[in-house]
Design an enzyme around this catalytic site. Structure first.
Site, PDB file in Angstrom:
ATOM      1  N   GLU A 131      -3.230 -11.564  -5.020  1.00 27.90           N
ATOM      2  CA  GLU A 131      -3.107 -11.733  -6.464  1.00 27.90           C
ATOM      3  C   GLU A 131      -3.174 -13.212  -6.841  1.00 27.90           C
ATOM      4  O   GLU A 131      -3.905 -13.612  -7.733  1.00 27.90           O
ATOM      5  CB  GLU A 131      -1.788 -11.151  -6.975  1.00 27.90           C
ATOM      6  CG  GLU A 131      -1.603 -11.405  -8.472  1.00 27.90           C
ATOM      7  CD  GLU A 131      -0.304 -10.859  -9.039  1.00 27.90           C
ATOM      8  OE1 GLU A 131       0.723 -11.014  -8.369  1.00 27.90           O
ATOM      9  OE2 GLU A 131      -0.327 -10.317 -10.148  1.00 27.90           O
ATOM     10  N   GLY A 162       3.026  -0.878  -9.293  1.00 23.89           N
ATOM     11  CA  GLY A 162       4.426  -0.745  -9.680  1.00 23.89           C
ATOM     12  C   GLY A 162       5.271  -1.634  -8.779  1.00 23.89           C
ATOM     13  O   GLY A 162       5.714  -1.192  -7.722  1.00 23.89           O
TER      14      GLY A 162
END
Lengths: 378, 405
Positions: free
Chosen positions: B250, B133
């Site tokens: 990421e 989130g």
């Protein structure tokens, strides 16, 4: 920068220090302004010989160190940074490569020690027209007694005015466009019937066109076999492309560094111009392109050193990508510097003018894209 | 060292021949499709997952005590090479959502011993799926302006707010969320990284349908959702450092330029596909000279990208720093993947315009969907433009004016 050996790191550091201190770009400018007949400084050339750079490709039995193409590339990148002019690329790079690829042991023994000690300057003569296309070569070589007789023209022969020998690609049979029928010959610069005409080019480097009027070549001057030189010529040209790309990388990397420095120091609207996102993003694009290009440039040299099968693809990749990058970078060098970049007093113009002949050398981007596609089968 | 790898390779080969079910050979897409359908993993796939988990090969470089196998990077490369040789596929990173690629490495770095023991084994075995989130409707590229807040009520954190682009949130058991824990601090200084369970009354998800037709992302709503006090990752109000690191992981996972998901043309190289649709001249060249030139540039960019990845790994002697290079590679991977999709659509002509139905092959339809879903690559994980900001500021040292705060 590829993962370098200790020796390669030492050579790079030495080259960088020497070029920066002894042969900075203002020396090239001085040579240009003086219109030096050889288009390089003899003392610079001698220093390179003394540092062993002329023996980097040459095996020990012919007097060299045989450190390989990546090592040569490391040095050429540093000389490219300061636009140092010399026969290093033309003779110790491409000329030596020609003999190593196509020469017999006797020919190598006869010529290469002199390439290493500087008494021989060997340069490749391939180009005949405005565009690089080795299959089209037509300089005629007719059989005669115990050798050949050459009639025709070559152009854009690098460092020709300093050359003691030319490796000349000639046509012994067939027609322009045929891959068969080519032969490589080693021509003495003092040969009767050979005329050199210096070319005044935009980069102020040493080029000449050669005119052959019944120049006699004996059998022992023939490199490899008659009529089947195309395979050798391609190998030599690939080595020329990969080595030229290393010099281009250095020139473009210096142009990048100059531009970045300017972005950090030039103040307009009350702030350094590198704080404007439009310019920061262009710098980021150029840096990304530079890193990608470096991988191609180094990869081609490493592939030659390793004797890999994909040398032709990688050399075309390297030459295309360095061509693209130096083109883009040299234009941005001028544009981002603005008005000062247009002045002859500032160095940007020298980099732009150096870039274009290198882009065209041994095939421009279009040539190598087409070749790459053919090599990949489409 | 070389000797170690040789014996390790032998060991891996023996392990694979014992544990890898041949029914799963070269069927990565099928395994993952089943995993996310109502049926779940097939019996063979479940057994394979368990074998991987038992050996620690789901996240092989993690320490053994947290469910990994404690392999070096070069051993892990041998493992994945040998798996590829027999057509085996590691489904665990996919099953764990954002767990293996992003949450896990960040927990390894910032987590307490208790957090590592509680969270990492579930990720490494592919049994606990994680979502993240991070973005909010008004905090995209400007992530630090996020407003989802967490209040300490003494026993737990109480979380309120809305997240968006939470991939796989509707199928995840845990969420790593960036939350505001100090509203009075400067915006990057009042943020913390909190881990919370998705299966609780205060959490609701709503899938978002994208232009390619699929719904890989959700909106996630926190309405008095609860998180345990000891599930704060890293120090209180230090979440910005944690997430920067997480995003580097990421980015690193996005630096490859593999075929976009859904691209069904793996069997043919793009140049062969071009020949099939466009045709060739008598001399074997692609009939469309303009396309041929652009396709060549694309193939060169692809090669340059791959060579740059190898060069950076080689220079780092196997230890790739998840930093400077990642932004360059992410943008270069983005260009390669998106240009490939555009060129493929172009060369397919009318056959590259189908949405569904029998008038188009499954490969053609998958290419269209992949082209559309691939538009996300230059947006997620820090957009193309954000990467350029990072390059100009962090690598080139140009002054920052674009990111305030």
């Amino acid at each position: 920068m590829a993962a370098l050996t200790e020796e390669q790191t030492l050579i790079r550091d030495q080259a960088r220090a020497w070029v920066t201190e002894q042969s900075p770009v203002r020396k090239f400018r001085q040579m240009r302004d003086e219109k030096a007949p050889l288009s390089f400084h003899a003392d610079d050339w001698q220093a390179m010989i003394d540092m062993g750079w002329t023996g980097i490709l040459v095996p020990e039995k012919y007097g060299g160190s045989e450190l390989g193409y990546l090592t040569l590339g490391i040095v050429l990148e540093e000389t490219g940074r300061q636009l140092t002019a010399s026969p290093l690329l033309a003779s110790a790079g491409i000329g030596a490569a020609a003999l190593l690829v196509a020469g017999s042991d006797e020919q190598k023994q006869r010529i290469l020690p002199g390439v290493v000690d500087g008494s021989n300057v060997v340069t490749l003569a391939v180009e005949e027209g405005p565009r690089h296309d080795p299959r089209q070569l037509s300089l005629a070589a007719m059989s005669r007694d115990d050798g050949l007789s050459l009639v025709g023209e070559k152009t854009m022969v690098h460092e020709a005015m300093a050359a003691t020998h030319f490796v000349v690609a000639v046509r012994t049979s067939g027609h322009a466009g045929d891959e068969n029928g080519m032969t490589l010959v080693l021509v003495d610069a003092e040969s009767e019937g050979l005329t050199l005409s210096p070319l005044s080019t935009v980069d102020s480097r040493g080029y000449a066109s050669l005119s052959f009027s019944d120049v006699k070549v004996s059998e022992e001057q023939i490199l490899g076999s008659v009529n089947s030189a195309y395979v050798h010529l391609e190998q030599i040209l690939d080595r020329a492309r990969a080595a030229t790309a290393a010099e281009m990388m250095g020139t473009a990397a210096q142009a990048f560094d100059m531009t970045l420095e300017y972005l950090k120091t030039r103040v307009q609207f009350g702030q350094v111009i590198g704080s404007f996102q439009a310019l920061g993003h262009r710098a980021a694009d150029l840096f990304t392109e530079m890193e990608l290009t470096r991988s191609c440039m180094e990869g081609a040299l490493q592939a030659i050193d390793a004797g890999r099968e994909d040398v032709p693809e990688l050399c075309s990749l390297s030459k295309t990508r360095t061509g693209e990058f130096i083109h883009h970078m040299s234009n941005e060098l001028i544009q981002i510097h603005g008005g000062i970049g247009m002045t002859d007093e500032f160095d940007a113009g020298l980099y732009l003018k150096r870039a274009r002949p290198l882009e065209a050398a041994w095939g421009n981007q279009a040539f190598h894209r087409d070749r790459y596609a053919r090599l990949l089968g489409f | 060292m070389a000797e170690d790898l040789t014996s390790f390779r032998t060991q891996v080969q023996a392990w694979l021949s014992e544990h890898f079910p041949s029914s799963l050979k070269s069927n990565a897409a099928g395994i993952m499709e089943a995993a996310f359908s109502e049926n779940g993993l097939s019996a063979d796939a479940e057994q394979w997952r368990q074998s991987l988990a038992d050996a620690g090969y789901g996240a092989p470089t993690w320490p053994k005590e947290y469910g990994g196998a404690g392999l070096s990077d070069s051993q892990a490369a041998v493992l994945s090479g040998e798996m590829a040789n027999v057509g085996a596929f590691n489904p665990i990173p996919g099953l764990a959502g954002m767990g293996v690629t992003m949450v896990g490495p960040t927990v390894l770095e910032y987590g307490s011993e208790d957090q590592k023991l509680r969270h990492l084994p579930g990720i490494a075995s592919g049994t606990v799926r994680w979502c993240l989130g991070l973005s909010e409707p008004n905090a995209g590229s400007d992530l630090a302006s996020l407003t989802t807040k967490a209040q300490d009520d003494g026993d737990t954190w109480i979380v309120n707010g809305q997240k968006i682009w939470t991939s796989g949130a509707d199928r995840s058991q845990w969420c790593g969320a960036l939350v505001r824990t100090d509203a009075s601090a400067k915006k990057r200084d009042g943020i913390s990284f909190l881990m919370l369970k998705m299966d609780q009354p205060g959490v609701r998800t709503r899938p978002i349908k994208l232009i390619g037709g699929a719904s890989p992302f959700c909106e996630t709503f926190f309405d008095d959702a609860r998180a345990e006090k000891d599930d704060l990752l890293g120090p209180l109000n230090n979440g910005w450092s944690v997430v920067k690191r997480l995003l580097q992981h990421e980015r690193q996972s996005q630096t490859g330029a593999g075929a976009p998901s859904g691209s069904g043309s793996a069997a043919l190289s793009i140049q062969d596909l071009a020949k099939k649709y466009v045709g060739t001249t008598e001399s074997g060249e692609l009939a469309d000279a303009d396309l041929r030139s652009r396709l060549t540039s694309h193939l060169m960019a692809t090669k340059a990208h791959a060579m740059t990845g190898s060069r950076i790994r080689e220079e780092a002697r196997g230890k790739v720093e998840v930093s400077a290079a990642a932004s360059i590679l992410k943008n270069s991977a983005t260009i390669v993947a998106q240009v490939r999709s555009e060129l493929t659509i172009e060369m397919m002509g009318n056959q590259g315009l189908g949405w569904e139905g029998d008038d188009f092959t499954p490969e053609e339809l998958a290419t269209v969907r992949g082209w559309l879903s691939g538009k996300a690559i230059s947006i997620y994980g820090g957009s193309f433009e954000v990467q350029k900001n990072i390059i100009s500021k962090n690598i080139l040292g140009l002054p920052e004016t674009t990111q305030k705060g």
